[in-house]
Design a protein around this motif. Sequence first.
Motif, PDB file in Angstrom:
ATOM      1  N   VAL A  37      14.294  67.141   5.135  1.00 51.41           N
ATOM      2  CA  VAL A  37      14.018  65.972   5.219  1.00 51.41           C
ATOM      3  C   VAL A  37      12.917  65.721   4.235  1.00 51.41           C
ATOM      4  CG1 VAL A  37      12.160  64.830   7.054  1.00 51.41           C
ATOM      5  CG2 VAL A  37      13.879  65.968   7.551  1.00 51.41           C
ATOM      6  N   MET A  38      12.646  66.260   3.526  1.00 48.67           N
ATOM      7  CA  MET A  38      11.452  66.188   2.894  1.00 48.67           C
ATOM      8  C   MET A  38      12.110  66.130   1.157  1.00 48.67           C
ATOM      9  SD  MET A  38       8.579  69.134   3.220  1.00 48.67           S
ATOM     10  CE  MET A  38       7.420  68.836   4.014  1.00 48.67           C
ATOM     11  N   LEU A  43      14.261  61.845  -2.745  1.00 47.10           N
ATOM     12  CA  LEU A  43      14.548  60.976  -3.058  1.00 47.10           C
ATOM     13  C   LEU A  43      14.809  59.568  -2.772  1.00 47.10           C
ATOM     14  CD1 LEU A  43      17.062  63.212  -4.143  1.00 47.10           C
ATOM     15  CD2 LEU A  43      18.279  62.247  -3.988  1.00 47.10           C
ATOM     16  N   GLU A  44      14.551  59.116  -1.798  1.00 47.48           N
ATOM     17  CA  GLU A  44      14.252  57.697  -1.721  1.00 47.48           C
ATOM     18  C   GLU A  44      12.764  57.109  -2.259  1.00 47.48           C
ATOM     19  OE1 GLU A  44      12.469  56.912   2.817  1.00 47.48           O
ATOM     20  OE2 GLU A  44      14.356  57.916   3.402  1.00 47.48           O
ATOM     21  N   LEU A  45      12.290  57.810  -2.248  1.00 49.42           N
ATOM     22  CA  LEU A  45      10.871  57.720  -3.662  1.00 49.42           C
ATOM     23  C   LEU A  45      10.897  57.055  -4.533  1.00 49.42           C
ATOM     24  CD1 LEU A  45       8.139  59.381  -1.115  1.00 49.42           C
ATOM     25  CD2 LEU A  45       8.547  57.312  -1.071  1.00 49.42           C
ATOM     26  N   TYR A  46      11.789  57.947  -5.253  1.00 54.49           N
ATOM     27  CA  TYR A  46      11.986  57.979  -6.907  1.00 54.49           C
ATOM     28  C   TYR A  46      12.838  58.256  -7.331  1.00 54.49           C
ATOM     29  CZ  TYR A  46       6.829  60.443  -5.675  1.00 54.49           C
ATOM     30  OH  TYR A  46       6.080  60.922  -4.681  1.00 54.49           O
ATOM     31  N   ASP A  47      14.335  57.783  -6.665  1.00 55.89           N
ATOM     32  CA  ASP A  47      16.073  57.504  -7.638  1.00 55.89           C
ATOM     33  C   ASP A  47      15.637  55.672  -7.517  1.00 55.89           C
ATOM     34  OD1 ASP A  47      18.385  57.877  -7.778  1.00 55.89           O
ATOM     35  OD2 ASP A  47      19.164  58.508  -6.211  1.00 55.89           O
ATOM     36  N   ASP A  77      21.282  69.736 -15.737  1.00 59.34           N
ATOM     37  CA  ASP A  77      22.133  68.017 -16.167  1.00 59.34           C
ATOM     38  C   ASP A  77      20.264  67.560 -16.029  1.00 59.34           C
ATOM     39  OD1 ASP A  77      20.569  68.045 -13.411  1.00 59.34           O
ATOM     40  OD2 ASP A  77      21.861  66.880 -12.361  1.00 59.34           O
ATOM     41  N   ARG A  78      19.275  68.197 -16.119  1.00 57.67           N
ATOM     42  CA  ARG A  78      18.188  67.265 -16.808  1.00 57.67           C
ATOM     43  C   ARG A  78      17.682  66.810 -15.120  1.00 57.67           C
ATOM     44  NH1 ARG A  78      18.144  66.625 -23.102  1.00 57.67           N
ATOM     45  NH2 ARG A  78      18.953  68.613 -23.617  1.00 57.67           N
ATOM     46  N   ALA A  79      18.308  66.991 -14.551  1.00 58.63           N
ATOM     47  CA  ALA A  79      17.916  65.967 -13.248  1.00 58.63           C
ATOM     48  C   ALA A  79      17.790  67.089 -12.149  1.00 58.63           C
ATOM     49  CB  ALA A  79      19.067  65.087 -12.503  1.00 58.63           C
ATOM     50  N   LEU A  80      16.610  66.110 -10.768  1.00 59.24           N
ATOM     51  CA  LEU A  80      16.925  67.319  -9.597  1.00 59.24           C
ATOM     52  C   LEU A  80      17.950  66.253  -8.400  1.00 59.24           C
ATOM     53  CD1 LEU A  80      13.253  67.871  -9.803  1.00 59.24           C
ATOM     54  CD2 LEU A  80      15.237  69.612  -9.903  1.00 59.24           C
ATOM     55  N   SER A  81      18.487  66.881  -7.889  1.00 61.14           N
ATOM     56  CA  SER A  81      19.381  66.510  -6.919  1.00 61.14           C
ATOM     57  C   SER A  81      18.522  66.844  -5.202  1.00 61.14           C
ATOM     58  CB  SER A  81      20.301  66.994  -6.993  1.00 61.14           C
ATOM     59  OG  SER A  81      20.585  68.854  -6.219  1.00 61.14           O
ATOM     60  N   ALA A  82      19.123  66.083  -4.209  1.00 63.80           N
ATOM     61  CA  ALA A  82      18.296  66.798  -3.336  1.00 63.80           C
ATOM     62  C   ALA A  82      18.679  68.159  -3.006  1.00 63.80           C
ATOM     63  CB  ALA A  82      18.545  65.429  -2.022  1.00 63.80           C
ATOM     64  N   ALA A  83      19.617  68.734  -2.799  1.00 67.97           N
ATOM     65  CA  ALA A  83      19.985  70.026  -2.738  1.00 67.97           C
ATOM     66  C   ALA A  83      19.402  70.679  -3.576  1.00 67.97           C
ATOM     67  CB  ALA A  83      21.450  70.041  -3.167  1.00 67.97           C
ATOM     68  N   GLU A  84      18.739  70.458  -4.857  1.00 67.28           N
ATOM     69  CA  GLU A  84      17.586  71.072  -5.648  1.00 67.28           C
ATOM     70  C   GLU A  84      16.568  71.556  -5.264  1.00 67.28           C
ATOM     71  OE1 GLU A  84      20.565  71.384  -9.717  1.00 67.28           O
ATOM     72  OE2 GLU A  84      19.475  69.734  -9.020  1.00 67.28           O
ATOM     73  N   ALA A 124       4.338  62.849  -1.677  1.00 70.26           N
ATOM     74  CA  ALA A 124       3.612  61.594  -0.820  1.00 70.26           C
ATOM     75  C   ALA A 124       5.445  62.098   0.112  1.00 70.26           C
ATOM     76  CB  ALA A 124       4.801  60.359  -1.197  1.00 70.26           C
ATOM     77  N   PHE A 125       6.650  62.514  -0.332  1.00 68.66           N
ATOM     78  CA  PHE A 125       7.554  62.906   0.095  1.00 68.66           C
ATOM     79  C   PHE A 125       7.130  64.391   0.800  1.00 68.66           C
ATOM     80  CE2 PHE A 125       8.380  64.999  -3.836  1.00 68.66           C
ATOM     81  CZ  PHE A 125       8.491  66.654  -3.471  1.00 68.66           C
ATOM     82  N   LEU A 126       6.005  65.151   1.062  1.00 68.66           N
ATOM     83  CA  LEU A 126       6.429  66.164   1.861  1.00 68.66           C
ATOM     84  C   LEU A 126       5.657  66.249   3.362  1.00 68.66           C
ATOM     85  CD1 LEU A 126       4.438  68.914  -1.552  1.00 68.66           C
ATOM     86  CD2 LEU A 126       6.374  69.052   0.285  1.00 68.66           C
TER      87      LEU A 126
END
Length: 197
Positions: A37-38, A43-47, A77-84, A124-126
């Motif tokens: 969920v977090m 991603l919802e907030l920052y992507d 890849d210098r990025a963060l995915s939801a999975a990471e 905020a995502f926490l």
Amino acid sequence: MKKSSFILSCIISGIFFAELSGCGRPAPTAPEIEPEVMAKKALELYDANGDGKISGDELDKTPALAFSLKEMDTDKDRALSAAEIQSRLEAWQNSGITLTAPAFVCKIKGKTVKEGTMRLVPEAFLGETYPIAEGTFINGTCQLRAPNKGNYQAIPLGFYNVEVSSPAGNISVGAVGVEVFDESKYFQRNHMYHISD
């Protein structure tokens, strides 16, 4: 074993257990962590561009994730995915750590903050129930406390925005971030957190 020896052993064991559990103080508890969920919320907030990753300028909006990018970016890849992000939150859960009491040192304009206050504001995502941690610098070091059952001088693991107010200068929320996680490579290497503007 004589009955009196058995009773004495039980009393001593009971005293030892009471010492370990803080003499009636409630056991520390951490806020609930919901990794999937977090991570989706992050991603919802920052992507902003909708490519399924938080990268580049998007990381500037979440300085705490930027702080741990090197450790969390498993595919480099210098990025963060939801999975990471989810994987990191699961690592917090698996660590078994409820609260931690790390020391913080801070530099503003190259000068060590000797006095003043620090707040750690959760990303905020926490979620809205994640507590804000606060503390005061004493001789250049700050230990923070977040509201918790048992009133321990400790904070939960988390991704936090740093706010500092001191005669040496200030750091506003959103400018600097930190991930508080005792099992991170950063903490294992430094045994404390170094914050600078």
